[in-house]
Design an enzyme around this catalytic site. Structure first.
Site, PDB file in Angstrom:
ATOM      1  N   GLU A  49     -27.488  27.833 -32.675  1.00 56.29           N
ATOM      2  CA  GLU A  49     -26.503  26.757 -32.851  1.00 56.29           C
ATOM      3  C   GLU A  49     -27.150  25.394 -33.040  1.00 56.29           C
ATOM      4  OE1 GLU A  49     -22.948  26.499 -30.608  1.00 56.29           O
ATOM      5  OE2 GLU A  49     -22.557  28.651 -30.648  1.00 56.29           O
ATOM      6  N   HIS A 272     -24.207  26.539 -22.702  1.00 57.78           N
ATOM      7  CA  HIS A 272     -24.836  27.758 -22.213  1.00 57.78           C
ATOM      8  C   HIS A 272     -26.032  27.382 -21.338  1.00 57.78           C
ATOM      9  CE1 HIS A 272     -23.217  30.915 -25.192  1.00 57.78           C
ATOM     10  NE2 HIS A 272     -22.546  29.800 -25.411  1.00 57.78           N
TER      11      HIS A 272
END
Length: 406
Positions: A49, A272
């Site tokens: 990402e 995360h």
């Protein structure tokens, strides 16, 4: 030194959640990630990402002194978001883009535009060839009604096949990434069972971090608390997996996850938690070869389960294709009726009556728009049907070939 029989490798894996204009405090977090990587001095860094190439360039500039070798994998409309930083020379790279990756009309999710992929970098450390894979699979979004499960299973199968077919010349295989699957999900069981990859969390001698190794936790200020309600402790969807081929063994000495905010800051590095593994690779006296990570009968059950889920997705895609095909026919009929009406007016059949140009043009525009949209959807779902059908056949062939596997 070349030929050294022992290597200790420190690996860092993180879904950075670095989406331009959408991720909160993105540039600040990218800077924090770069500072932490310089400070911790890992051997290998796997990121997902990183969807802004400017962020990758900034990281590359910041980390040039610690990680002289790096690679950014480009795919899709906005990019795969995958990149690797290494202390060791990258000998070769390869990118494989998954054949199915969600739906282009699901704009709120956007996975289709990313071109989700698996990237491979090959590095050599002390005479040991490492095949290092980094990937990011389709997100789940709703566990109770997971409409993307068939697509994610296709990706997991293609990932397993890609690793299996490209790692034959490697000594050690290493996979890191956001797999968007819980450890007990059929996709992760299929991937591990088919490739023989071991889970660093399950195999680690020492562990430190979030409970159960979770990488998506409710305490993170960037997570959607409503989505985490069924999982009060969090979920583990980010992994470091590995296996040794040929005459080597790999052991995970230590596994850690980040917890909470970055040091001295009020925000974490990402939505995360990062996963950090210390792996010990040792040469053995005799070649051991690749082994399955799951016993054959259990693997057969996993393949059957995966094939059933893909079949469910195939039937849904066939219904979507049928519906979009009917919409194409409807749009063509509307255009045909308008053409007949226009010809009638031109032939004088409607003499004495005004021709409704505005209404006619609006209806023609709507019919044409419907035709274009329905045709695009029909083509997309036709390709989806072909890919799902192809994977279903591959899983059936794999099931029949299991007894013959070495």
């Amino acid at each position: 030194m070349e030929g050294d029989p022992t290597v200790r490798l420190r690996v860092f894996d993180l879904n950075c959640w670095a989406i331009r204009y959408l991720s909160k405090r993105r540039q600040e977090r990218v800077r924090l990630i770069g500072d932490m990587l310089r400070r911790e001095d890992f051997d290998l860094v796997l990121l997902q990402e990183v969807w802004s190439e400017q962020d990758y360039s900034d990281l590359m500039e910041k980390l040039a002194g610690c990680y002289p070798f790096s690679h950014y994998f480009r795919s899709g409309v906005i990019g795969s978001g995958l990149c690797v930083f290494s202390k060791f020379p990258i000998l070769d790279t390869l990118l494989y883009q998954y054949s199915l990756n969600g739906y282009p009309y699901m704009l709120q999710h956007g996975d289709w535009f990313c071109g989700k992929s698996v990237g491979l970098v090959i590095i050599k450390i002390s005479g040991i060839i490492f095949n290092v894979y980094v990937t990011h699979l389709h997100a789940e979004y709703c566990r109770k009604k997971d409409t993307y499960l068939p697509h994610r299973l296709v990706q997991a199968w293609e990932l397993a096949q890609f690793i299996q077919h490209t790692s034959k010349a490697a000594d050690v295989v290493l996979l890191g990434g956001d797999l968007n699957m819980h450890p007990e999900d059929v996709g992760i069981r299929l991937l591990r069972g088919w490739t023989g990859l071991q889970d660093a969390f399950a195999e680690a001698t020492r562990f430190e971090g979030c409970k159960n190794g979770c990488t998506l936790v409710p305490d993170n200020c960037f997570t959607d608390k409503s989505e985490m309600l069924p999982f009060p402790l969090g979920i583990r969807i980010d992994y470091i997996l590995y296996k040794a081929i040929s005459s080597f063994t790999v052991k995970c000495e230590e596994l850690k996850t980040t917890t909470g905010t970055a040091p001295g800051m009020d925000i974490p590095f990402s939505d995360h938690e990062a996963v950090m593994a210390t792996l010990h690779i040792q040469r053995q006296g005799q070649a051991v070869g690749a082994t399955l990570g799951t016993a054959e009968p259990a693997l057969a059950d996993v393949v059957i389960e995966a094939r059933m889920e893909v079949s469910v997705g195939l039937r849904a895609a066939q219904r979507q294709r049928y519906f979009s095909g009917r919409m194409v026919v409807l749009a063509l009929l509307l255009l045909l009726l308008q053409a007949v009406a226009a010809l009638g007016m031109l032939a004088g059949l409607g003499a004495g009556q005004p021709f409704p140009k505005l209404s006619f043009c609006l209806l023609a525009f709507l019919a044409f728009g419907l035709l274009v949209l329905a045709t695009g959807l029909h083509l997309f779902h036709t390709m989806e049907v072909k890919m799902l059908h192809g994977t279903e056949e591959q899983l059936w062939m794999a099931l029949r070939a299991l007894p013959a596997r070495p």
